[in-house]
Design a protein around this motif. Sequence first.
Motif, short mmCIF file in Angstrom:
data_model
loop_
_atom_site.label_atom_id
_atom_site.label_comp_id
_atom_site.label_asym_id
_atom_site.label_seq_id
_atom_site.Cartn_x
_atom_site.Cartn_y
_atom_site.Cartn_z
N MET A 1 45.19 19.35 34.40
CA MET A 1 43.85 18.84 34.30
C MET A 1 43.92 17.32 34.35
O MET A 1 44.73 16.71 33.68
N ARG A 2 43.07 16.70 35.15
CA ARG A 2 42.97 15.25 35.23
C ARG A 2 41.80 14.82 34.37
O ARG A 2 40.72 15.40 34.43
N THR A 3 42.01 13.82 33.55
CA THR A 3 40.97 13.32 32.66
C THR A 3 40.84 11.82 32.84
O THR A 3 41.83 11.14 32.99
N ALA A 4 39.63 11.33 32.84
CA ALA A 4 39.41 9.89 32.95
C ALA A 4 38.16 9.49 32.20
O ALA A 4 37.17 10.19 32.24
N SER A 5 38.24 8.39 31.51
CA SER A 5 37.06 7.87 30.85
C SER A 5 36.68 6.50 31.41
O SER A 5 35.58 6.04 31.20
N ALA A 6 37.59 5.85 32.12
CA ALA A 6 37.30 4.54 32.70
C ALA A 6 36.59 4.72 34.04
O ALA A 6 36.91 5.63 34.79
N ASP A 7 35.65 3.87 34.31
CA ASP A 7 34.93 3.87 35.58
C ASP A 7 34.43 5.27 35.94
O ASP A 7 34.89 5.92 36.87
N LEU A 8 33.45 5.72 35.20
CA LEU A 8 32.94 7.08 35.35
C LEU A 8 32.34 7.38 36.71
O LEU A 8 32.24 8.52 37.11
N LEU A 9 31.94 6.35 37.45
CA LEU A 9 31.30 6.57 38.74
C LEU A 9 32.29 6.45 39.89
O LEU A 9 31.90 6.47 41.06
N VAL A 11 35.33 7.37 42.65
CA VAL A 11 35.61 8.51 43.53
C VAL A 11 36.84 9.25 42.98
O VAL A 11 37.83 8.64 42.62
N ARG A 12 36.72 10.57 42.93
CA ARG A 12 37.82 11.42 42.45
C ARG A 12 38.10 12.48 43.50
O ARG A 12 37.24 12.82 44.30
N THR A 13 39.31 13.04 43.46
CA THR A 13 39.71 14.05 44.44
C THR A 13 40.15 15.33 43.74
O THR A 13 40.96 15.29 42.80
N ILE A 14 39.63 16.45 44.22
CA ILE A 14 40.06 17.77 43.75
C ILE A 14 41.37 18.10 44.44
O ILE A 14 41.48 17.97 45.66
N THR A 15 42.38 18.54 43.69
CA THR A 15 43.67 18.84 44.29
C THR A 15 44.01 20.33 44.27
O THR A 15 44.95 20.74 44.94
N ARG A 66 36.84 23.09 46.49
CA ARG A 66 38.02 23.25 47.35
C ARG A 66 38.93 22.04 47.21
O ARG A 66 38.47 20.92 46.99
N ALA A 67 40.23 22.27 47.36
CA ALA A 67 41.19 21.17 47.36
C ALA A 67 40.82 20.19 48.46
O ALA A 67 40.40 20.58 49.55
#
Length: 92
Positions: A1-9, A11-15, A66-67
Amino acid sequence: MRTASADLLAVRTITVDGSDVYLRVTSSPVDLEIRWYRDGDRRLAGSPVLFPAGDRSRRCLGSNFRAGTTFSLDVVGSAQDWCGVVDWNVHG
């Protein structure tokens, strides 16, 4: 699981195929409606999810991605100062 609290807006990638995206708002002075959207195309977006002010429950923003999917978060309406934690690449 990837977790982030910095820069909530950001871009993230589903792997991992079948992953879900969750958000827990840890601080907000007002109710927020937040949705995911496909990076680069706000027409491909999830339904807004209500996060009442003061409620720190973790809520699912979208599931079965989807990845390779890239996504960002979007505050529906006027953005306020808020913070939280995003979990993505979560299975089930």
